[in-house]
Design an enzyme around this catalytic site. Structure first.
Site, PDB file in Angstrom:
ATOM      1  N   CYS A 136       0.833  -1.206   0.000  1.00 31.88           N
ATOM      2  CA  CYS A 136       0.000   0.000   0.000  1.00 31.88           C
ATOM      3  C   CYS A 136       0.869   1.257   0.000  1.00 31.88           C
ATOM      4  O   CYS A 136       1.433   1.637   1.034  1.00 31.88           O
ATOM      5  CB  CYS A 136      -0.916  -0.035   1.218  1.00 31.88           C
ATOM      6  SG  CYS A 136      -1.919   1.441   1.413  1.00 31.88           S
ATOM      7  N   CYS A 139      -0.342   4.051   2.292  1.00 29.04           N
ATOM      8  CA  CYS A 139      -0.101   3.788   3.719  1.00 29.04           C
ATOM      9  C   CYS A 139       1.376   3.968   4.064  1.00 29.04           C
ATOM     10  O   CYS A 139       1.717   4.553   5.091  1.00 29.04           O
ATOM     11  CB  CYS A 139      -0.486   2.356   4.089  1.00 29.04           C
ATOM     12  SG  CYS A 139      -2.083   1.833   3.481  1.00 29.04           S
ATOM     13  N   ASP A 140       2.270   3.434   3.233  1.00 28.25           N
ATOM     14  CA  ASP A 140       3.676   3.315   3.639  1.00 28.25           C
ATOM     15  C   ASP A 140       4.648   4.166   2.828  1.00 28.25           C
ATOM     16  O   ASP A 140       5.824   4.258   3.192  1.00 28.25           O
ATOM     17  CB  ASP A 140       4.112   1.837   3.510  1.00 28.25           C
ATOM     18  CG  ASP A 140       3.302   0.935   4.422  1.00 28.25           C
ATOM     19  OD1 ASP A 140       2.845   1.425   5.475  1.00 28.25           O
ATOM     20  OD2 ASP A 140       3.097  -0.239   4.077  1.00 28.25           O
TER      21      ASP A 140
HETATM   22  C1  LIG Z   1       0.232  -4.560   5.547  1.00 32.88           C
HETATM   23  C2  LIG Z   1      -0.895  -3.561   5.435  1.00 32.88           C
HETATM   24  C3  LIG Z   1      -0.713  -2.288   5.933  1.00 32.88           C
HETATM   25  C4  LIG Z   1      -1.741  -1.353   5.839  1.00 32.88           C
HETATM   26  N1  LIG Z   1      -1.539  -0.121   6.359  1.00 32.88           N
HETATM   27  C5  LIG Z   1      -2.536   0.786   6.328  1.00 32.88           C
HETATM   28  C6  LIG Z   1      -2.369   2.075   6.909  1.00 32.88           C
HETATM   29  O1  LIG Z   1      -1.297   2.411   7.432  1.00 32.88           O
HETATM   30  N2  LIG Z   1      -3.425   2.932   6.834  1.00 32.88           N
HETATM   31  C7  LIG Z   1      -4.626   2.603   6.237  1.00 32.88           C
HETATM   32  O2  LIG Z   1      -5.548   3.414   6.218  1.00 32.88           O
HETATM   33  N3  LIG Z   1      -4.797   1.387   5.664  1.00 32.88           N
HETATM   34  C8  LIG Z   1      -3.800   0.481   5.702  1.00 32.88           C
HETATM   35  N4  LIG Z   1      -3.970  -0.741   5.110  1.00 32.88           N
HETATM   36  C9  LIG Z   1      -5.251  -1.035   4.454  1.00 32.88           C
HETATM   37  C10 LIG Z   1      -6.314  -1.405   5.531  1.00 32.88           C
HETATM   38  O3  LIG Z   1      -5.777  -2.381   6.375  1.00 32.88           O
HETATM   39  C11 LIG Z   1      -7.592  -1.916   4.875  1.00 32.88           C
HETATM   40  O4  LIG Z   1      -8.076  -0.958   3.960  1.00 32.88           O
HETATM   41  C12 LIG Z   1      -8.662  -2.176   5.939  1.00 32.88           C
HETATM   42  O5  LIG Z   1      -8.183  -3.069   6.926  1.00 32.88           O
HETATM   43  C13 LIG Z   1      -9.918  -2.777   5.318  1.00 32.88           C
HETATM   44  O6  LIG Z   1     -10.826  -2.956   6.353  1.00 32.88           O
HETATM   45  P1  LIG Z   1     -12.067  -3.948   6.230  1.00 32.88           P
HETATM   46  O7  LIG Z   1     -12.760  -3.861   7.542  1.00 32.88           O
HETATM   47  O8  LIG Z   1     -12.832  -3.651   5.010  1.00 32.88           O
HETATM   48  O9  LIG Z   1     -11.462  -5.412   6.012  1.00 32.88           O
HETATM   49  P2  LIG Z   1     -10.255  -6.228   6.643  1.00 32.88           P
HETATM   50  O10 LIG Z   1      -9.363  -5.408   7.481  1.00 32.88           O
HETATM   51  O11 LIG Z   1      -9.676  -6.960   5.489  1.00 32.88           O
HETATM   52  O12 LIG Z   1     -10.996  -7.266   7.604  1.00 32.88           O
HETATM   53  C14 LIG Z   1     -11.782  -8.293   7.090  1.00 32.88           C
HETATM   54  C15 LIG Z   1     -12.357  -9.095   8.243  1.00 32.88           C
HETATM   55  O13 LIG Z   1     -13.300 -10.036   7.721  1.00 32.88           O
HETATM   56  C16 LIG Z   1     -13.123 -11.282   8.365  1.00 32.88           C
HETATM   57  N5  LIG Z   1     -13.630 -12.354   7.489  1.00 32.88           N
HETATM   58  C17 LIG Z   1     -13.174 -12.717   6.257  1.00 32.88           C
HETATM   59  N6  LIG Z   1     -13.871 -13.783   5.793  1.00 32.88           N
HETATM   60  C18 LIG Z   1     -14.787 -14.078   6.753  1.00 32.88           C
HETATM   61  C19 LIG Z   1     -15.793 -15.091   6.886  1.00 32.88           C
HETATM   62  N7  LIG Z   1     -15.986 -16.020   5.931  1.00 32.88           N
HETATM   63  N8  LIG Z   1     -16.551 -15.132   8.028  1.00 32.88           N
HETATM   64  C20 LIG Z   1     -16.373 -14.188   8.990  1.00 32.88           C
HETATM   65  N9  LIG Z   1     -15.436 -13.207   8.924  1.00 32.88           N
HETATM   66  C21 LIG Z   1     -14.653 -13.172   7.824  1.00 32.88           C
HETATM   67  C22 LIG Z   1     -11.627 -11.364   8.622  1.00 32.88           C
HETATM   68  O14 LIG Z   1     -11.355 -12.291   9.677  1.00 32.88           O
HETATM   69  C23 LIG Z   1     -11.324  -9.912   9.017  1.00 32.88           C
HETATM   70  O15 LIG Z   1     -11.553  -9.735  10.394  1.00 32.88           O
HETATM   71  C24 LIG Z   1      -2.965  -1.696   5.194  1.00 32.88           C
HETATM   72  C25 LIG Z   1      -3.138  -2.981   4.670  1.00 32.88           C
HETATM   73  C26 LIG Z   1      -2.119  -3.912   4.785  1.00 32.88           C
HETATM   74  C27 LIG Z   1      -2.312  -5.298   4.230  1.00 32.88           C
END
Ligand SMILES: Cc1cc2nc3c(=O)[nH]c(=O)nc-3n(C[C@H](O)[C@H](O)[C@H](O)COP(=O)(O)OP(=O)(O)OC[C@H]3O[C@@H](n4cnc5c(N)ncnc54)[C@H](O)[C@@H]3O)c2cc1C
Length: 319
Positions: A136, A139-140
């Site tokens: 990302c 982010c980084d």
């Molecule tokens: C290494 C890394 C660093 C990042 N750094 C930043 C940053 O500094 N700043 C920033 O703004 N963004 C950052 N991001 C991006 C950010 O993490 C994502 O945009 C954000 O987490 C997305 O949130 P979400 O809630 O949509 O999904 P996610 O965080 O992907 O969470 C998905 C959830 O769904 C659950 N799930 C999946 N399948 C199922 C199922 N079948 N049944 C029940 N639960 C399920 C998982 O267990 C998880 O808890 C980073 C991403 C990565 C990979």
């Protein structure tokens, strides 16, 4: 298997979208049940440094932030269970969800199952995740100010990330396994302009064979050009590698239930913009599972909030 009580609303996922939806739904007295999934806390559990979460300008780690979201949800009495949903039935009411440990029924559901970045699959990649390997740029990227870095990929994301990073890094090696980019022409044109300035160096028809480094992080990449007959690999010095080869939305279990586009859940457009409602009334989706563009914690949280408000309106309309 014990059959859990019927719930008004169930939230799938414990990333920023899921927890935000939980906080709003709990405060609206909907007594939501949040199912964490295998990856409790979501993608941010894999990062040691977040600098773009408003209000948290001092260094905060992903696990710290997600733990606070968890505590915040509990404070307003969200019921949180550790389970992973393996199949769903949204075509009948009440909605039915089958988990690895329990069965659930509900009147409304918010899907916040996120997405996972695609990686190259090199063993050295795991070693340097968070120590020079990033997925990302927004982010980084800031951590690589005035440094030499590489981006791998050839689609829109790779080129957008390269253009974004070119604003503050010293030099970028853009590595792509094909000869042509699979990106929009306007992006390619912008890229080629920067290539002329030598700020971006293209390595086409090339693959990353290995990532080298020390205990501080990435120092070099070994690249192989597929067109060259000799086996010699090129060694380039970089302090970071941005892997921009796509994302895999966590939507396998919804494919025969909901409308999708490129693996992402499709949401309806409304008169005031996008709703979070899917093609099935009562099924809402939020966060990275509907968003291939922004992919940020704050945009995911924001759409979690919207899904909670949309689902509240839906539930009110039933009574
Ligand atoms: C290494 C890394 C660093 C990042 N750094 C930043 C940053 O500094 N700043 C920033 O703004 N963004 C950052 N991001 C991006 C950010 O993490 C994502 O945009 C954000 O987490 C997305 O949130 P979400 O809630 O949509 O999904 P996610 O965080 O992907 O969470 C998905 C959830 O769904 C659950 N799930 C999946 N399948 C199922 C199922 N079948 N049944 C029940 N639960 C399920 C998982 O267990 C998880 O808890 C980073 C991403 C990565 C990979």
């Amino acid at each position: 298997m014990e059959l859990k009580n019927h719930k008004k609303i169930i939230i799938l996922g414990s990333g920023p979208a899921g927890y935000t939806a939980a906080i709003y739904s709990s405060r609206a007295n909907l007594n939501p049940l949040l199912i964490t999934g295998i990856n409790k806390g979501g993608q941010l559990m894999n990062t040691n440094e977040i600098e773009n979460w408003p209000g948290d300008f001092k260094k905060i780690t992903g696990p710290e932030l997600m733990n606070r979201m968890h505590e915040h949800s509990l404070k307003f009495k969200t019921e949180i269970v550790y389970d992973n949903i393996i199949s769903v039935e949204f075509k009948k009411k009440p909605f039915f969800l089958l988990g690895e440990y329990n069965k659930y029924t509900c009147d409304a559901v918010i899907i916040a199952t996120g997405a996972n970045p695609r990686y190259l699959g090199l063993s050295s990649e795991n070693k340097f995740k968070g120590k020079g390997i990033s997925t990302c740029a927004v982010c980084d990227g800031f951590f690589y100010k005035n440094k030499e870095i590489a981006v791998v990929g050839g689609g829109n994301t790779a080129i957008e990330e390269t253009l974004y990073l070119s604003n503050f890094v010293k030099k970028i090696y853009l590595i792509h396994r094909r000869n042509n980019f699979k990106a929009e022409k306007i992006l390619i044109d912008r890229l080629l302009k920067i290539v002329k300035t030598k700020k971006v160096i293209l390595h086409l028809n090339s693959t990353i064979e290995d990532i080298l480094g020390n205990n501080k992080g990435v120092t070099h990449l070994l690249i192989k050009n597929k067109n060259l007959k000799e086996k010699k690999k090129l060694k380039i010095a970089v302090s970071g590698l941005f892997v921009a080869i796509g994302y895999i939305p966590n939507t396998d279990i919804f494919t025969d239930q909901l409308k999708m586009k490129d693996g992402y859940i499709k949401i309806k457009k409304g008169t005031h913009g996008n709703y979070t409602q899917t093609n099935i009334p009562g099924v809402f989706a939020a966060g990275d599972v509907i968003d291939h563009v922004y992919r940020q914690a704050i945009t995911s949280s924001a759409s979690g909030c919207m899904a909670a408000l949309d689902s509240e309106r839906y539930l009110n309309s039933l009574s």
